[in-house]
Design an enzyme around this catalytic site. Structure first.
Site, PDB file in Angstrom:
ATOM      1  N   GLU A 163       0.827  -1.216   0.000  1.00 26.10           N
ATOM      2  CA  GLU A 163       0.000   0.000   0.000  1.00 26.10           C
ATOM      3  C   GLU A 163       0.856   1.258   0.000  1.00 26.10           C
ATOM      4  O   GLU A 163       0.400   2.341   0.395  1.00 26.10           O
ATOM      5  CB  GLU A 163      -0.953  -0.031   1.194  1.00 26.10           C
ATOM      6  N   HIS A 231      -4.488   1.538   7.467  1.00 24.95           N
ATOM      7  CA  HIS A 231      -3.093   1.848   7.132  1.00 24.95           C
ATOM      8  C   HIS A 231      -2.419   2.354   8.414  1.00 24.95           C
ATOM      9  O   HIS A 231      -3.064   3.035   9.223  1.00 24.95           O
ATOM     10  CB  HIS A 231      -2.999   2.972   6.079  1.00 24.95           C
ATOM     11  N   CYS A 348      -2.922  11.176   3.832  1.00 25.77           N
ATOM     12  CA  CYS A 348      -3.235  10.242   2.735  1.00 25.77           C
ATOM     13  C   CYS A 348      -3.115  10.930   1.389  1.00 25.77           C
ATOM     14  O   CYS A 348      -2.800  10.286   0.384  1.00 25.77           O
ATOM     15  CB  CYS A 348      -4.671   9.740   2.840  1.00 25.77           C
TER      16      CYS A 348
END
Ligand code: SUG
Length: 417
Positions: A163, A231, A348
């Site tokens: 990721e 995350h 993000c």
């Protein structure tokens, strides 16, 4: 050569919508079916970049990807007119806006060949994100084309999930010096998927030619994943010598801190205790999904979502920290509510690259004039609102495609079309 940290924000694409595509991402699930506001979303993103420029920070950006992804649909032997609703939504997602997931970046001082390495993330755990990497890789190859300074790698092959920088932290005395790279991975078995697999992290560390003595692999806590920290950057963030983390971010926090200190004794680890800010508060407020940055004055600031300011437990702890002697000296709330409603905070939305800005394709570097022109383009072309039942609407699809092409042209990046 002056190495600086440049934050590359993903421009929020014209197809931004709330389809509830990410199990384990609580905001995405809670807002499934809501009506999105792509224009307002993209303008919030532009304002965040503008605010960062005004703080004296270097800023770049990435273009939205071509959506719907017709090549992906074709590989599934379908198209927007015929695909099942969840496949249609996955093809249409604007999820590439969360640039922290675009790639893992190891700055040149950390790599044995003296180049800055970037590995596009495969994002294979979520269908709607699994097809981002082709467009992302094309863009990375353009922005960081100078092979004297950069090495751009393709994604780790399946079945190992990666990721990107959302599960990666770097500690260093200052950005331009060699640092300690920390890869945070999850273990499967809980109620939600563990998206970052250790095999990917290790492959990337090898590809980036990192010094094993200055590389750590740390397990994310299962409790954090179960609480909605899909995350690691939802529960921890690092900048230079500071690690700012929730007490329950790592499976074995004491071992993690000791391993960090053993490599970098000067590291300063700021732990927010669970009895002050619960994991639920951390996930709801995105306190850690913040940009921890060093301002030109040398002070550190935390650029965090307005949701953190609205949470009394979180804001109370932060105000105490700033009033005391903690390393974070300034709190800068930003409104990115449209992205937050899909589980994407300020951190993000950006990919950090430490490099000499002169070695990067200048079309990806922001200044106020470019941001003005982009905002004008967005105001004209981005849809005002998208309801979930509109995703197959040919008129909307055409508008979304035209909007992106107009932005590419404004930025001189039509070759990405
Ligand atoms: O992958 N949301 C993204 C949010 C990514 C946040 N990034 C970082 N933490 N670095 C995700 O879950 C929601 C899409 C939807 O539900 O339509 C989404 O993909």
């Amino acid at each position: 050569m002056a190495l600086v940290e440049i934050n590359f924000d993903g421009i929020i694409g014209p197809s931004h919508n709330y389809a509830g595509l990410s199990p384990g991402n609580i905001a995405s699930a809670n807002n499934a079916g809501a009506v999105s506001q792509p224009r307002a979303a993209a303008l919030q993103g532009i304002e965040k970049m503008r605010a960062n420029l005004r703080l004296g920070l270097a800023q770049g950006f990435f273009m939205p990807l071509d959506r719907p992804n017709r090549a992906w649909l074709a590989a599934l032997a379908t198209d927007m007119g015929h695909a099942d609703p969840h496949i249609r939504a996955a093809a249409f997602s604007a999820s590439a806006m969360w640039a922290a997931n675009a790639a893992t970046v190891s700055p040149a001082p950390d790599a044995q060949d003296g180049k800055c390495h970037l590995s596009a993330a495969n994002l294979l755990t979520m269908a709607h994100r699994s097809h981002e990497w082709t467009g992302t890789l094309a863009q990375l190859r353009l922005a960081f084309a100078d092979q004297r300074h950069f090495a751009v790698h393709g994604p780790v092959p399946p079945p190992f999930g990666d990721e990107g920088a959302a599960n990666f932290m770097r500690l260093c005395p200052s950005h331009g010096e060699a640092g300690l790279e920390i890869f945070v991975y999850g273990k499967s078995g809980g109620p939600f998927p563990a998206r970052q697999h250790i095999e990917s992290s290790k492959a990337i560390a090898r590809a980036h030619r990192l010094d094993p003595e200055r590389t750590l692999f740390i397990q994310q806590s299962e409790a954090a994943i179960a609480a909605g920290a899909f995350h690691n950057d939802v529960v921890a963030v690092a900048n230079e010598r500071v690690l700012f983390t929730h007490e329950q971010a790592f499976e074995d926090p004491e071992a993690a801190y000791a391993a960090i200190k053993a490599i970098m004794p000067e590291a300063e680890i700021v732990v927010v205790p669970a009895d002050r800010v619960s994991l639920a508060d951390a996930v709801q407020s995105y306190l850690f999904n913040a940009q921890l940055v060093t301002l030109p004055s040398g002070e550190m600031a935390l650029i965090l979502p307005t949701e953190a300011q609205a949470n009394p437990h979180v804001w109370g702890w932060l105000e105490e920290h700033v009033a005391g002697n903690g390393p974070i000296r300034r709190l800068v709330p930003v409104d990115v509510r449209q992205s937050m409603a899909n589980g994407g905070g300020p951190a993000c939305l950006r990919l950090r690259v430490v490099a000499d800005p002169a070695t990067i394709d200048q079309r990806f570097i922001a200044d106020e004039g470019k941001l003005d022109r982009m905002a004008e383009m967005i105001a004209v072309h981005w849809p005002d609102a998208i309801a979930p039942d509109q995703l197959g609407d040919p008129g909307l699809i055409e508008q979304v495609q035209r909007a992106r092409l107009a932005l590419l042209e404004t930025c001189g990046l039509s070759e990405l079309a």
